[in-house]
Write an enzyme that holds these catalytic residues in place. Structure first.
Site, mmCIF file in Angstrom:
data_model
loop_
_atom_site.group_PDB
_atom_site.id
_atom_site.type_symbol
_atom_site.label_atom_id
_atom_site.label_comp_id
_atom_site.label_asym_id
_atom_site.label_seq_id
_atom_site.Cartn_x
_atom_site.Cartn_y
_atom_site.Cartn_z
ATOM 1 N N SER A 58 94.068 63.305 134.669
ATOM 2 C CA SER A 58 93.819 63.439 133.239
ATOM 3 C C SER A 58 94.103 62.109 132.520
ATOM 4 O O SER A 58 93.557 61.079 132.888
ATOM 5 C CB SER A 58 94.642 64.596 132.667
ATOM 6 O OG SER A 58 94.211 64.945 131.370
ATOM 7 N N ASP A 95 86.005 72.327 135.412
ATOM 8 C CA ASP A 95 86.813 71.708 134.350
ATOM 9 C C ASP A 95 86.174 71.975 132.990
ATOM 10 O O ASP A 95 85.047 71.552 132.724
ATOM 11 C CB ASP A 95 86.909 70.194 134.592
ATOM 12 C CG ASP A 95 87.911 69.518 133.647
ATOM 13 O OD1 ASP A 95 88.279 70.122 132.621
ATOM 14 O OD2 ASP A 95 88.316 68.387 133.961
ATOM 15 N N HIS A 130 90.820 71.807 135.395
ATOM 16 C CA HIS A 130 91.188 70.444 135.015
ATOM 17 C C HIS A 130 92.331 69.852 135.832
ATOM 18 O O HIS A 130 92.534 68.642 135.819
ATOM 19 C CB HIS A 130 91.574 70.442 133.525
ATOM 20 C CG HIS A 130 91.837 69.080 132.968
ATOM 21 N ND1 HIS A 130 90.888 68.085 132.944
ATOM 22 C CD2 HIS A 130 92.970 68.543 132.413
ATOM 23 C CE1 HIS A 130 91.393 66.989 132.403
ATOM 24 N NE2 HIS A 130 92.657 67.237 132.079
#
Length: 323
Positions: free
Chosen positions: A153, A263, A291
């Protein structure tokens, strides 16, 4: 009107490298962790939490006691450094860390400056440059070898920024569901400070934040999560956050991109764009995964990482066998 209440129980009180351990329900937790660590239900999180320690890292005019999980083994292969996402901690790696370690990798799980469990009583700057410098100083002080740097991320943006500015420290990159384009995050610097604080509060209360980090603290009241890290997070947001889009094409290291096919936070189109813009990259997607592949599908994520880390060794072995 939103009232933000600081929780004193989360403020670290120890500033020494060697801290006493608290024995809680059969587990030894470092005393600098918040007392809510006692309520962790997840056995993987409990196990990793017992291994968190603080190392002194020289930074600006001070030494910051910086939290991390150190490796148990030293390998001939390059060390692996695991970063985390926005406002998270090294506990994000609770499922994948042991799999990588069992496979013989030399793992470091590092808390990014301003987040996690480092001692920030004397709050340092927590902007992009400070986060980069802190990571470099930790690397130079304790690792001192080219690393495999893994960022999920927003941690992917941290990894790219670090690799471009300190190429001598990074051998390879692994980017997981990377948040590296400004359309993912918007312009954080334009947020008024009060709105930024409110944003931190809301981020901590969403299912994403709970799943990414705070689900390990099952059943905690929300106000226990509004702590001293607020200032560090707001400081980072008001600095504008990461914008590494111009750095992507400057990445010299071979890169593995891992992406969850499902995601819903960052579009798969950006995975393809990232793959196209990186000079030397491969893209691998994990089905039925969102995610956070290293949390949701740790075995799949670990296998991809292990294959990527070991591919050069495998090629060397094949070359030797053909001579």
């Amino acid at each position: 009107m939103l009232t933000l209440t600081a929780s004193p129980v989360l403020v670290p009180t120890k500033s020494t490298a060697h801290v006493k351990l608290l024995t809680v329900q059969g587990s030894n937790f470092p005393s600098f962790l918040p007392k809510e660590v006692e309520n962790i239900k997840d056995p993987f999180a409990r196990r990793l939490a017992t291994r968190i320690e603080r190392l002194p890292v020289g930074f600006a005019d001070r030494s910051i006691m910086s939290s991390c999980v150190k490796p148990l083994i030293q390998s001939d292969r390059s060390p692996v450094v695991l970063l985390h996402g926005f406002d998270s901690s090294c506990l994000e790696w609770r499922y994948t860390f042991p799999l990588l370690e069992e496979a013989g990798l030399e793992n470091w799980a590092v808390d990014i400056l301003g987040w996690g469990f480092s001692d920030l009583e004397r709050l340092p700057p927590c902007d992009v440059a400070s986060k980069r410098d802190h990571l470099y100083r930790l690397w130079k002080s304790y690792i001192r070898r080219p690393i495999i740097l893994i960022g999920p991320s927003l941690g992917a943006a941290v990894a790219i920024d670090f690799a471009v500015n300190h190429p001598e420290a990074v051998e390879k990159l692994v980017l997981i569901d990377a948040s590296v384009y400004t359309e993912d995050t918007g312009n954080l610097a334009k947020l008024p400070r009060a709105i930024a604080y409110a944003g931190v509060y809301l981020l901590r209360s969403t299912p994403l934040r709970l799943y990414g980090n705070l689900i390990t603290f099952n059943g905690l009241p929300l106000n226990t999560n509004i702590d001293w890290m607020n200032d560090a997070t707001v400081d980072f947001m008001n600095s504008g956050g990461y914008d590494v889009s111009a750095q992507i094409k400057k990445v010299k290291q071979k890169t593995l991109i891992i992406w969850g096919e499902d995601d819903r936070i960052i579009s798969n189109k950006l995975a393809v764009r990232l793959h196209c813009e990186l000079p030397d990259a491969v893209l691998r997607q994990i089905p039925d995964c969102g995610h956070l592949p290293h949390v949701e599908k740790p075995k799949s994520a670990a296998k991809l990482i292990l294959d990527f880390v070991g591919e050069d060794s495998n090629k060397e072995a094949q070359s030797v066998s053909q001579v």
